[in-house]
Scaffold this motif. Sequence first.
Motif, PDB file in Angstrom:
ATOM      1  N   ILE A 158       0.835  -1.206   0.000  1.00  0.00           N
ATOM      2  CA  ILE A 158       0.000   0.000   0.000  1.00  0.00           C
ATOM      3  C   ILE A 158       0.870   1.257   0.000  1.00  0.00           C
ATOM      4  O   ILE A 158       0.623   2.206  -0.763  1.00  0.00           O
ATOM      5  CB  ILE A 158      -0.943  -0.006   1.221  1.00  0.00           C
ATOM      6  CG1 ILE A 158      -2.012  -1.078   1.054  1.00  0.00           C
ATOM      7  CG2 ILE A 158      -1.594   1.360   1.415  1.00  0.00           C
ATOM      8  CD1 ILE A 158      -2.909  -1.249   2.260  1.00  0.00           C
ATOM      9  N   ILE A 159       1.910   1.263   0.825  1.00  0.00           N
ATOM     10  CA  ILE A 159       2.792   2.443   0.899  1.00  0.00           C
ATOM     11  C   ILE A 159       3.451   2.709  -0.450  1.00  0.00           C
ATOM     12  O   ILE A 159       3.458   3.840  -0.960  1.00  0.00           O
ATOM     13  CB  ILE A 159       3.861   2.235   1.993  1.00  0.00           C
ATOM     14  CG1 ILE A 159       3.202   2.214   3.384  1.00  0.00           C
ATOM     15  CG2 ILE A 159       4.907   3.344   1.927  1.00  0.00           C
ATOM     16  CD1 ILE A 159       4.143   1.831   4.506  1.00  0.00           C
ATOM     17  N   VAL A 160       4.002   1.649  -1.050  1.00  0.00           N
ATOM     18  CA  VAL A 160       4.704   1.788  -2.333  1.00  0.00           C
ATOM     19  C   VAL A 160       3.753   2.295  -3.416  1.00  0.00           C
ATOM     20  O   VAL A 160       4.076   3.228  -4.172  1.00  0.00           O
ATOM     21  CB  VAL A 160       5.334   0.437  -2.744  1.00  0.00           C
ATOM     22  CG1 VAL A 160       5.822   0.494  -4.193  1.00  0.00           C
ATOM     23  CG2 VAL A 160       6.465   0.081  -1.812  1.00  0.00           C
ATOM     24  N   ASN A 161       2.572   1.698  -3.497  1.00  0.00           N
ATOM     25  CA  ASN A 161       1.648   2.068  -4.553  1.00  0.00           C
ATOM     26  C   ASN A 161       0.974   3.408  -4.295  1.00  0.00           C
ATOM     27  O   ASN A 161       0.596   4.107  -5.248  1.00  0.00           O
ATOM     28  CB  ASN A 161       0.609   0.964  -4.744  1.00  0.00           C
ATOM     29  CG  ASN A 161       1.177  -0.229  -5.479  1.00  0.00           C
ATOM     30  OD1 ASN A 161       1.306  -0.213  -6.699  1.00  0.00           O
ATOM     31  ND2 ASN A 161       1.547  -1.268  -4.734  1.00  0.00           N
ATOM     32  N   LEU A 162       0.835   3.807  -3.041  1.00  0.00           N
ATOM     33  CA  LEU A 162       0.346   5.157  -2.747  1.00  0.00           C
ATOM     34  C   LEU A 162       1.358   6.197  -3.209  1.00  0.00           C
ATOM     35  O   LEU A 162       0.985   7.259  -3.746  1.00  0.00           O
ATOM     36  CB  LEU A 162       0.071   5.308  -1.247  1.00  0.00           C
ATOM     37  CG  LEU A 162      -1.288   4.812  -0.743  1.00  0.00           C
ATOM     38  CD1 LEU A 162      -1.383   4.952   0.764  1.00  0.00           C
ATOM     39  CD2 LEU A 162      -2.435   5.561  -1.419  1.00  0.00           C
ATOM     40  N   LEU A 163       2.643   5.900  -2.981  1.00  0.00           N
ATOM     41  CA  LEU A 163       3.689   6.807  -3.473  1.00  0.00           C
ATOM     42  C   LEU A 163       3.604   6.925  -4.994  1.00  0.00           C
ATOM     43  O   LEU A 163       3.653   8.037  -5.553  1.00  0.00           O
ATOM     44  CB  LEU A 163       5.066   6.290  -3.057  1.00  0.00           C
ATOM     45  CG  LEU A 163       5.434   6.418  -1.576  1.00  0.00           C
ATOM     46  CD1 LEU A 163       6.735   5.674  -1.286  1.00  0.00           C
ATOM     47  CD2 LEU A 163       5.590   7.887  -1.187  1.00  0.00           C
ATOM     48  N   LEU A 164       3.491   5.773  -5.660  1.00  0.00           N
ATOM     49  CA  LEU A 164       3.380   5.775  -7.122  1.00  0.00           C
ATOM     50  C   LEU A 164       2.130   6.540  -7.571  1.00  0.00           C
ATOM     51  O   LEU A 164       2.183   7.356  -8.512  1.00  0.00           O
ATOM     52  CB  LEU A 164       3.344   4.342  -7.630  1.00  0.00           C
ATOM     53  CG  LEU A 164       3.140   4.156  -9.141  1.00  0.00           C
ATOM     54  CD1 LEU A 164       4.280   4.783  -9.919  1.00  0.00           C
ATOM     55  CD2 LEU A 164       2.998   2.679  -9.471  1.00  0.00           C
ATOM     56  N   MET A 307      -4.202   1.751 -12.594  1.00  0.00           N
ATOM     57  CA  MET A 307      -5.079   0.612 -12.372  1.00  0.00           C
ATOM     58  C   MET A 307      -4.334  -0.471 -11.590  1.00  0.00           C
ATOM     59  O   MET A 307      -4.872  -1.045 -10.631  1.00  0.00           O
ATOM     60  CB  MET A 307      -5.579   0.051 -13.700  1.00  0.00           C
ATOM     61  CG  MET A 307      -6.563  -1.110 -13.529  1.00  0.00           C
ATOM     62  SD  MET A 307      -7.259  -1.713 -15.081  1.00  0.00           S
ATOM     63  CE  MET A 307      -5.814  -2.510 -15.782  1.00  0.00           C
ATOM     64  N   ASP A 308      -3.086  -0.737 -11.987  1.00  0.00           N
ATOM     65  CA  ASP A 308      -2.283  -1.712 -11.252  1.00  0.00           C
ATOM     66  C   ASP A 308      -2.064  -1.262  -9.811  1.00  0.00           C
ATOM     67  O   ASP A 308      -2.158  -2.052  -8.876  1.00  0.00           O
ATOM     68  CB  ASP A 308      -0.932  -1.908 -11.946  1.00  0.00           C
ATOM     69  CG  ASP A 308      -1.070  -2.647 -13.271  1.00  0.00           C
ATOM     70  OD1 ASP A 308      -2.103  -3.316 -13.457  1.00  0.00           O
ATOM     71  OD2 ASP A 308      -0.148  -2.532 -14.109  1.00  0.00           O
ATOM     72  N   ALA A 309      -1.754   0.027  -9.648  1.00  0.00           N
ATOM     73  CA  ALA A 309      -1.486   0.542  -8.298  1.00  0.00           C
ATOM     74  C   ALA A 309      -2.737   0.495  -7.427  1.00  0.00           C
ATOM     75  O   ALA A 309      -2.687   0.070  -6.266  1.00  0.00           O
ATOM     76  CB  ALA A 309      -0.960   1.979  -8.388  1.00  0.00           C
ATOM     77  N   THR A 310      -3.868   0.938  -7.994  1.00  0.00           N
ATOM     78  CA  THR A 310      -5.115   0.937  -7.218  1.00  0.00           C
ATOM     79  C   THR A 310      -5.554  -0.483  -6.884  1.00  0.00           C
ATOM     80  O   THR A 310      -6.015  -0.763  -5.770  1.00  0.00           O
ATOM     81  CB  THR A 310      -6.229   1.661  -7.996  1.00  0.00           C
ATOM     82  OG1 THR A 310      -5.760   2.942  -8.398  1.00  0.00           O
ATOM     83  CG2 THR A 310      -7.464   1.831  -7.129  1.00  0.00           C
TER      84      THR A 310
END
Length: 595
Positions: A158-164, A307-310
């Motif tokens: 979650i942290i990584v993809n929120l940053l992205l 889409m991948d991140a969400t």
Amino acid sequence: MKLPIKESLALLDPKTRRKLPLMTLSFAVAAALDAIGVALFFPLVLALVDPASSAKLPMLGRFFSPTELAEPRFIIFLLACLIACVFVFKNILSVTLLSWQYKVLFTAEAELGSRLYASYLQRPWPSIANRNSSELIRNASVSCSQIFLTFIIPLFTIIVNLLLFCVIFVVLLLVDTPTAVGAAILVAIFGGAYFWVVKAHLHRIGVRFQDANFELLNELKQGIGAGREIRVLGRQDEFVRRLRFSREKYANAQALRNVLTQLPRYYLEVVLVFVVLAIISIMAIVRPVVEIAPVLAVFGFASLRLMDATNAILGAAQQMRIGAPAVIAVSAEFRDKVVAQPGPKELDRSLEKPGETGLVLENVNFAYGRGDQILRNVDLRIEWGECLGIVGKSGSGKSTLFDIMIGLLPPTAGTIRCDGSDIAHQRDAWLARIGYVPQFVYLSDESLRQNIAFGVAEASIDNSRVAKAIELAQLTDFVNQLPRGVVTLVGEQGAAISGGQRQRIGIARALYHDPDVIFMDEATSALDNETESAVVETLESLKGDKTIVVIAHRLSTLKPCDRILLLEDGALRQWGQASEAVDDEHQDCSAGEMQ
């Protein structure tokens, strides 16, 4: 239910916690590279559809001369190469960071499981004795793994993809602010609605998974542990039915968990397709096609990344809901644990009662919680070199008295002294002076040598001590008959040896570290008369050199004893000398006979 994020991070060891800021920073760099790659698509597409406009972009003017900007094919080629290099470097960095992240976190998982296992072994015996072993095994194995697989790793996902998500969203704001804001609002509404609908079910699924895993471990333990009785009684079908039922519950919980983990991917795919189509429709109405193309190219590519991140964020959030019960269960183990404090390895002579020798129990009382009194005002003196027998009917408190004398249970009142020193304050020093032979001797699936030196590292086993223990336990002939001597495997739970040899191995184990006192708790109750006689013969050979305390139902086991005491109604009284009390080597000691 609030997610136990603070509790999960508290379970990490200090070394891992110190690496967390660096881990987060490294993934922020990867997210920034991803955003740069997305941003470069705007001038690339603009150069394709409107070369004149692309030549006016300030960002291109800083790096290219007017002559180069006048040739769009050159710009397109360089931008395409730059985008390729950025994404190759970004992906190499991401794989490297991911490998490092997993190594750090799974090392931390191994450390957590080891710490929990160590805490179980270090706790006072009463805090563990009444716990279900399947629950302890589940917590120290499956639950520790689940904490990382379904909570901590998803938390970092979650942290990584929120940053992205945030960095790419900033890029989209710079490209087209109104479109970016509108798209974000739509995705937030649909994503939030989905998570709000399913979150109530996720915690229940996590609890079901924990319960199903516990039931499965329990059924496996019972079926394997009671294998002999199951076969004799012909109950195989019933135990197979129970295991199959537990397996099905576990499989259903696993399947439901995995379906819910994958569901956001398909849901978000539909949502983002509708959002992109809505953006295209609105922009086609209000803007020229030349302006739409580069914006749509950036938003189209960004939407795939988002889409991948969400999807990863929602899937990880679901996993955390499912993994929360494991975090709560293991955190409770560390929060509630009471670890036996290590004491001195040698008895502190400054605490001695002058002139007192031997083992002395003075006014010892014991009760479990607020239950009935098990022991009442027990007074006992055992001289060094004495062989003492204790008898009593089942439930009279013999094993409780033994556990108190050994140091596993603290008395609720009274003192136990060794040569005048209270063992309550010097438990480790007392344990170093005793050997213990239980009713059922546990044998690991290792060599005879390793079983005698039980718990000692292979490289640290003293072969001379092993040889001496074998001789004193009268195992020499048995060892000589083994195909590989002391390195012969005894099989799991000693499947390859007889009951009498098992008990003698238990005696040899107790003698390995040359104790002053040997405690034997119903060590012959499951043996036939001939085998019992052999064990009694071993006790006879140790008499005088060691102080021996024996609990038994059979008076014939107490032949070597100098005294026999009766434990009745929580109190000890003299039963007699062994020569007077034992007149039949096959006699059993029952309540009626003792009265």
